[in-house]
Design an enzyme around this catalytic site. Structure first.
Site, PDB file in Angstrom:
ATOM      1  N   ARG A  31    -136.641 -31.720  20.556  1.00  0.00           N
ATOM      2  CA  ARG A  31    -137.204 -31.688  21.921  1.00  0.00           C
ATOM      3  C   ARG A  31    -137.071 -30.304  22.540  1.00  0.00           C
ATOM      4  O   ARG A  31    -137.964 -29.832  23.232  1.00  0.00           O
ATOM      5  CB  ARG A  31    -136.485 -32.723  22.808  1.00  0.00           C
ATOM      6  CG  ARG A  31    -136.856 -34.164  22.479  1.00  0.00           C
ATOM      7  CD  ARG A  31    -135.863 -35.135  23.098  1.00  0.00           C
ATOM      8  NE  ARG A  31    -135.747 -34.974  24.543  1.00  0.00           N
ATOM      9  CZ  ARG A  31    -134.678 -35.315  25.257  1.00  0.00           C
ATOM     10  NH1 ARG A  31    -133.632 -35.857  24.664  1.00  0.00           N
ATOM     11  NH2 ARG A  31    -134.670 -35.134  26.557  1.00  0.00           N
TER      12      ARG A  31
ATOM     13  N   ASP B 260    -129.692 -38.747  18.117  1.00  0.00           N
ATOM     14  CA  ASP B 260    -129.912 -38.025  19.373  1.00  0.00           C
ATOM     15  C   ASP B 260    -129.743 -36.525  19.159  1.00  0.00           C
ATOM     16  O   ASP B 260    -130.508 -35.725  19.702  1.00  0.00           O
ATOM     17  CB  ASP B 260    -128.942 -38.509  20.458  1.00  0.00           C
ATOM     18  CG  ASP B 260    -129.011 -37.612  21.692  1.00  0.00           C
ATOM     19  OD1 ASP B 260    -130.086 -37.585  22.325  1.00  0.00           O
ATOM     20  OD2 ASP B 260    -128.034 -36.921  21.996  1.00  0.00           O
TER      21      ASP B 260
ATOM     22  N   HIS C 116    -120.647 -40.297  33.539  1.00  0.00           N
ATOM     23  CA  HIS C 116    -121.437 -39.194  32.989  1.00  0.00           C
ATOM     24  C   HIS C 116    -122.210 -38.489  34.091  1.00  0.00           C
ATOM     25  O   HIS C 116    -122.805 -39.128  34.952  1.00  0.00           O
ATOM     26  CB  HIS C 116    -122.431 -39.728  31.954  1.00  0.00           C
ATOM     27  CG  HIS C 116    -123.214 -38.642  31.297  1.00  0.00           C
ATOM     28  ND1 HIS C 116    -122.746 -37.955  30.206  1.00  0.00           N
ATOM     29  CD2 HIS C 116    -124.411 -38.096  31.596  1.00  0.00           C
ATOM     30  CE1 HIS C 116    -123.623 -37.029  29.862  1.00  0.00           C
ATOM     31  NE2 HIS C 116    -124.648 -37.095  30.684  1.00  0.00           N
TER      32      HIS C 116
ATOM     33  N   LYS D  13    -125.361 -42.022  23.814  1.00  0.00           N
ATOM     34  CA  LYS D  13    -124.038 -41.442  23.566  1.00  0.00           C
ATOM     35  C   LYS D  13    -122.938 -42.221  24.289  1.00  0.00           C
ATOM     36  O   LYS D  13    -121.840 -42.391  23.764  1.00  0.00           O
ATOM     37  CB  LYS D  13    -124.026 -39.966  23.985  1.00  0.00           C
ATOM     38  CG  LYS D  13    -124.737 -39.095  22.932  1.00  0.00           C
ATOM     39  CD  LYS D  13    -124.918 -37.655  23.395  1.00  0.00           C
ATOM     40  CE  LYS D  13    -126.036 -37.561  24.412  1.00  0.00           C
ATOM     41  NZ  LYS D  13    -126.501 -36.201  24.671  1.00  0.00           N
TER      42      LYS D  13
ATOM     43  N   SER E 107    -131.269 -40.611  25.627  1.00  0.00           N
ATOM     44  CA  SER E 107    -130.339 -39.657  25.044  1.00  0.00           C
ATOM     45  C   SER E 107    -128.942 -39.829  25.648  1.00  0.00           C
ATOM     46  O   SER E 107    -127.933 -39.953  24.935  1.00  0.00           O
ATOM     47  CB  SER E 107    -130.863 -38.235  25.302  1.00  0.00           C
ATOM     48  OG  SER E 107    -129.891 -37.260  25.046  1.00  0.00           O
TER      49      SER E 107
HETATM   50  N1  URA Z   1    -128.343 -34.615  28.688  1.00  0.00           N
HETATM   51  C1  URA Z   1    -128.429 -35.276  27.515  1.00  0.00           C
HETATM   52  O1  URA Z   1    -127.409 -35.650  26.935  1.00  0.00           O
HETATM   53  N2  URA Z   1    -129.645 -35.519  26.996  1.00  0.00           N
HETATM   54  C2  URA Z   1    -130.788 -35.132  27.592  1.00  0.00           C
HETATM   55  O2  URA Z   1    -131.853 -35.382  27.073  1.00  0.00           O
HETATM   56  C3  URA Z   1    -130.697 -34.422  28.803  1.00  0.00           C
HETATM   57  C4  URA Z   1    -129.452 -34.189  29.332  1.00  0.00           C
END
Ligand code: URA
Ligand code: CA
Length: 433
Positions: free
Chosen positions: A168, A161, A82, A187, A183
């Site tokens: 947010r 999320d 990621h 995922k 976050s």
């Molecule tokens: N990428 C994400 O998936 N979440 C965040 O909070 C910031 C960047």
């Protein structure tokens, strides 16, 4: 349990228990905690921070708030990668077939761009016929047979999320390290990864503008990965200028093909080796990063990685012949060079604004509903630290409209030519614990 008491506890610097965090995430996902209370808690977290245990509990609660993909029927250690975001970041397109060609199973779920540049899915969709929607069954079958498949994220992955990120976004609480770390990791865990490689970017084109914040985010994610029983490593990479030379969907596919042919830009190739060798080590296909790098180099030099990319395209319904004739993907109506107005050394090539320029051409989305023009974008010919003569082409603009004066003006504003300039380091740090 009452939400108001939990807000008060965090506001006063207390530590929330695992049960309390699970309660908050479950109740919020089910719409039983209103946005105004959740907003207050997010702001308290923003100021008071969280312990590693709290972040881990938050990550797992969010990961478990929806579908959790079960990849256990795929043999081997499934390693996900990621990036926290960049401009012209073509690494996934290269890494997926590259590491698969040395035997690492790649079962990758990718997203569209969060910001204004296209995401991996948008890039893959510039390959004619390429299918990014596969059933979970078909996805797993492909990875078992061919070691690699890259598909779109399913709708119900970590819904907590999704809901929290939207909140947010409008309460000025995106930029909080515990919230970003949980976050991202939620995922990755919901997508079924056994192990995770993180590319934490820093600089103008990244979430983390300075190295110190990037380092904190990287260490936090590596620690919570371990606490959640997922081996995790991170690279802190520079995103003050774009990665590689191509920015734009088709252009990046062409860049990925050229890289797999052994003709890639040096920085992009190096980034792929750095991230790829972590993936190979985590998948236990090599003992050391050096040994892993050697395996990857052999796969690239022998053409095995390029062959794997063709196989992946074919498996997902795409036209694999574009790998032999990548220029067929370059269908923009106009190609215009941007000439240097003076001689000197390139001192700045601001990633963020180059991404915006590519978006203005149509390579990214202004709003979530926008359609993408796969053909357009930028191809850089000079990077920071390179000598420049007046009149040299700094980059080529690929567009489908003739009038690109506004884009050119923006580019000139954010490309700086000075007297001395040094190439920035590509990788600031490698974090394995
Ligand atoms: N990428 C994400 O998936 N979440 C965040 O909070 C910031 C960047
Ligand atoms: Ca690139």
């Amino acid at each position: 349990m009452r939400m108001v008491d939990l807000i008060e506890k965090k506001r006063d610097g207390g530590t929330l228990s695992e049960k309390e965090i699970q309660y908050i995430v479950n109740e919020y996902t089910e719409n039983r905690i209103p946005d105004y209370q959740m907003s207050a808690l997010l702001m308290a977290i923003f100021y008071e921070d969280m312990t590693d245990e709290e972040i881990t509990a938050l990550t797992l609660a969010m990961a478990n708030s929806g579908e959790v993909i079960d990849l256990s029927s795929i043999d081997g250690i499934k390693v996900d990668k990621h990036s926290t975001g960049g401009v012209g970041d073509t690494t996934t397109l290269i890494l997926a077939p590259l590491v698969a060609s040395v035997g690492v199973p790649v079962a990758k779920m990718s997203g569209r761009g969060l910001g204004y540049t296209g995401g991996t899915l948008d890039k893959l969709e510039s390959i004619p016929g390429f299918q990014i929607e596969l059933s979970e069954e078909n996805f797993i079958k492909l990875v078992n047979e061919s070691q690699v498949a890259v598909i779109g994220q399913t709708g119900n992955l970590a819904p907590a999320d999704k809901k929290l990120y939207a909140l947010r976004d409008v309460t000025a609480t995106v930029n909080s390290i515990p919230l970003i770390a949980s976050s991202i990791m939620s995922k990755k865990i919901a997508a079924g990864a056994d192990a995770i490689v993180l590319d934490v970017t820093t600089g103008d084109g990244a979430f983390m503008k300075n190295l110190e914040d990037a380092r904190r985010l990287a260490h936090t994610m590596v620690r919570i990965g371990k606490l959640a029983n997922r081996q995790t490593m991170a690279v802190i990479s520079d995103m003050s200028q774009p990665l590689g030379e191509a920015i734009g969907n088709s252009l990046e596919v062409v860049e990925a093909i050229e890289t797999l042919q052994g003709k890639g830009p040096e920085d992009l190739v190096e980034m792929c080796y750095a991230l790829g060798s972590q993936m190979v080590v985590l998948a236990k296909k090599a003992e050391t990063l050096e040994e892993a790098r050697q395996l990857l180099k052999e796969a690239l030099d022998s053409g095995a990685a390029l062959e794997k990319f063709k196989e992946m395209i074919r498996n997902q319904g795409g036209d694999a012949s574009i790998v032999d004739e990548p220029n067929r993907l370059l269908t923009a109506k106009y190609e215009q060079a941007l000439p240097a107005k003076q001689s000197g050394v390139m001192t700045k090539l601001v990633a963020n604004e180059l991404g915006i320029a590519a978006m203005m051409l149509g390579a990214g989305r202004r709003t979530k509903e926008d359609a993408i023009d796969h053909a357009v974008g930028l191809k850089l010919h000079k990077k920071v630290g390179e000598a420049i003569q007046e009149g040299d082409a700094l980059l080529t603009i690929y567009s489908n409209t003739e009038d690109i004066e506004e884009v050119k003006a923006l580019l000139y504003q954010y490309i700086e030519i000075g007297e001395t300039g040094e190439e920035p380091p590509l990788i600031h740090e490698i974090i394995t614990e």
